[in-house]
Design an enzyme around this catalytic site. Structure first.
Site, mmCIF file in Angstrom:
data_model
loop_
_atom_site.group_PDB
_atom_site.id
_atom_site.type_symbol
_atom_site.label_atom_id
_atom_site.label_comp_id
_atom_site.label_asym_id
_atom_site.label_seq_id
_atom_site.Cartn_x
_atom_site.Cartn_y
_atom_site.Cartn_z
ATOM 1 C CB SER A 1 -0.436 -0.215 1.041
ATOM 2 O OG SER A 1 -1.541 1.577 1.736
ATOM 3 C CE1 TYR B 1 -3.813 -1.683 5.376
ATOM 4 C CE2 TYR B 1 -3.608 0.296 4.981
ATOM 5 C CZ TYR B 1 -3.637 -1.440 4.365
ATOM 6 O OH TYR B 1 -4.466 -1.407 3.352
HETATM 7 N N1 LIG Z 1 -8.865 -0.817 -1.725
HETATM 8 C C1 LIG Z 1 -8.035 0.688 -0.645
HETATM 9 O O1 LIG Z 1 -8.166 1.392 -1.298
HETATM 10 C C2 LIG Z 1 -6.199 -0.444 -0.829
HETATM 11 C C3 LIG Z 1 -5.276 0.512 -1.549
HETATM 12 C C4 LIG Z 1 -3.716 0.371 -0.453
HETATM 13 C C5 LIG Z 1 -4.128 -1.189 -0.816
HETATM 14 N N2 LIG Z 1 -4.864 -1.813 -0.775
HETATM 15 C C6 LIG Z 1 -4.108 -3.432 -0.217
HETATM 16 O O2 LIG Z 1 -5.136 -4.261 -0.671
HETATM 17 C C7 LIG Z 1 -5.450 -6.445 -0.756
HETATM 18 C C8 LIG Z 1 -7.206 -6.146 -1.417
HETATM 19 O O3 LIG Z 1 -7.535 -5.594 -0.931
HETATM 20 P P1 LIG Z 1 -9.605 -4.862 -1.606
HETATM 21 O O4 LIG Z 1 -9.229 -3.846 -1.359
HETATM 22 O O5 LIG Z 1 -9.391 -5.640 -2.434
HETATM 23 O O6 LIG Z 1 -10.160 -5.246 -0.157
HETATM 24 P P2 LIG Z 1 -11.598 -5.883 -0.059
HETATM 25 O O7 LIG Z 1 -11.605 -6.182 1.267
HETATM 26 O O8 LIG Z 1 -12.725 -5.727 -1.642
HETATM 27 O O9 LIG Z 1 -10.562 -7.478 0.110
HETATM 28 C C9 LIG Z 1 -10.203 -8.320 0.866
HETATM 29 C C10 LIG Z 1 -10.139 -9.439 0.684
HETATM 30 O O10 LIG Z 1 -9.456 -10.325 1.230
HETATM 31 C C11 LIG Z 1 -10.272 -11.453 2.262
HETATM 32 N N3 LIG Z 1 -9.525 -11.335 3.315
HETATM 33 C C12 LIG Z 1 -8.974 -11.066 4.641
HETATM 34 N N4 LIG Z 1 -9.014 -11.682 5.182
HETATM 35 C C13 LIG Z 1 -8.373 -13.112 4.557
HETATM 36 C C14 LIG Z 1 -7.717 -13.945 5.458
HETATM 37 N N5 LIG Z 1 -7.828 -13.841 6.445
HETATM 38 N N6 LIG Z 1 -7.213 -14.739 5.182
HETATM 39 C C15 LIG Z 1 -7.828 -14.564 3.242
HETATM 40 N N7 LIG Z 1 -8.511 -13.859 2.912
HETATM 41 C C16 LIG Z 1 -8.357 -13.133 3.450
HETATM 42 C C17 LIG Z 1 -11.544 -10.530 2.058
HETATM 43 O O11 LIG Z 1 -12.044 -12.001 2.640
HETATM 44 C C18 LIG Z 1 -11.775 -9.879 0.747
HETATM 45 O O12 LIG Z 1 -12.519 -10.641 -0.008
HETATM 46 C C19 LIG Z 1 -5.184 -5.812 0.629
HETATM 47 O O13 LIG Z 1 -4.074 -6.377 0.988
HETATM 48 C C20 LIG Z 1 -5.364 -4.137 0.585
HETATM 49 O O14 LIG Z 1 -4.610 -3.923 2.470
HETATM 50 C C21 LIG Z 1 -6.573 -1.832 -0.736
#
Ligand SMILES: NC(=O)c1ccc[n+]([C@@H]2O[C@H](COP(=O)([O-])OP(=O)(O)OC[C@H]3O[C@@H](n4cnc5c(N)ncnc54)[C@H](O)[C@@H]3O)[C@@H](O)[C@H]2O)c1
Length: 293
Positions: A148, A161
């Site tokens: 991130s 985080y």
């Molecule tokens: N959306 C943003 O703005 C953003 C920005 C920077 C980084 N991220 C990172 O991107 C990645 C994906 O996030 P996203 O935005 O798609 O979020 P999201 O919540 O839409 O998807 C995350 C997925 O991970 C799954 N998950 C959670 N805990 C888990 C576990 N213990 N084992 C297996 N699966 C698990 C959830 O069920 C979900 O389907 C994450 O690592 C998040 O930190 C997101």
């Protein structure tokens, strides 16, 4: 990695957000998919949809913080497809709030899902890729770790985080160096997005304190109103895999505070506002107003 057709991608957090978008793009490129998520029903629906469209995909309900479950994921991939070419260590969660208010459970949960998952993924899958490379000079492997911009910046009220994502950047840079010692055939990248429109939410393992509620609301608003989509993140990421680019960024405007942070480090200045110049202006002041108001 230049070839995707008939290659195998393993994706964690594949039931939603970035993971689902990586799966969609992999499928478009003719890849076979091994999808993992802790949400079993949502994952089953995603897998059923791919299968209905003729995509070879399997799903395994996996808690990526548990090493034996990540091992089971690797075993399932090898049993079904006999190879792994592309790994997305992507599943992630977040907890917010003033850092001294985060519970031990918040730390264990976020570090477990965001960091230990990547540790398990690297430890378990890299040897499979190196063995494939040793067998086949044409083999190309790639690992993408989702960090991130919180892996490069330290926003207030996001400590748990940010610690987890800084560690993912560190692990990924080390993986890059270590792979370079032994092979040209397996590469890695670290994905550092800013706010992207997905279902991602900060939450805490106990009823939230006031600072945690404020952090959750602020982050929810930034994610909810984000202009960049998960599909765009997938496109950027596959482009980087093709180009063998290590750092993947989604928002050029978020680089200004990264530069300012490193300049402050170099010049021994105290840390400045990590939102400065990002378009999330006033982010810090809004927190102060909410906490003191
Ligand atoms: N959306 C943003 O703005 C953003 C920005 C920077 C980084 N991220 C990172 O991107 C990645 C994906 O996030 P996203 O935005 O798609 O979020 P999201 O919540 O839409 O998807 C995350 C997925 O991970 C799954 N998950 C959670 N805990 C888990 C576990 N213990 N084992 C297996 N699966 C698990 C959830 O069920 C979900 O389907 C994450 O690592 C998040 O930190 C997101």
């Amino acid at each position: 990695m230049k070839h995707f057709d008939q290659r195998v991608a393993v994706i964690t957090g594949a039931a939603a957000g970035f993971g689902k978008a990586f799966a969609d793009m992999g499928a478009q490129l003719g890849m076979k998919l091994v999808l993992a998520d802790i949400q079993g029903e949502a994952l089953d629906a995603v897998v059923a949809d791919f299968n209905a469209r003729g995509v070879q995909a399997i799903g395994l309900r996996t808690d990526v913080s548990r090493s034996e479950q990540v091992q089971a994921l690797a075993d399932a991939a090898m049993a079904r497809f006999g190879r792994v070419d592309l790994l997305f260590n992507n599943a992630g969660v977040g907890a917010g709030g003033l850092v001294w208010e985060n519970s031990e459970q918040d730390w264990d949960w976020v570090l477990g899902v965001n960091l230990h998952s990547v540790i398990h993924g690297v430890r378990i899958f890299t040897p499979l890729m190196l063995a494939a490379a040793a067998q086949d000079p044409g083999y190309e492997g790639h690992i993408v770790n989702t960090a991130s911009m919180s892996g490069l910046l330290n926003a207030p009220a996001m400590g748990v985080y940010s610690v987890s994502k800084h560690a993912v950047v560190s692990l990924s840079e080390t993986l890059h160096h270590d792979l370079g010692l032994v092979t040209e055939q397996v590469r890695c990248s670290v994905l550092c997005p800013y706010f992207v429109a997905t279902g991602f939410q900060l939450s805490n393992t106990a009823p939230p304190t006031r600072s945690q509620q404020i952090a959750q609301a602020q982050s929810g608003k930034a994610v909810g109103s984000a202009k960049v989509s998960a599909a765009q993140i997938a496109q950027l990421t596959f482009d980087a895999i093709r180009d063998q680019s290590f750092y993947i960024y989604s928002h050029p405007e978020a680089m200004a505070p990264v530069q300012a942070r490193f300049e402050a480090i170099m010049n021994r200045r105290n840390p400045g506002d990590p939102f400065a110049g990002t378009g999330v202006t006033g982010g810090r002041q809004k927190l102060i107003d909410a906490l003191r108001g």
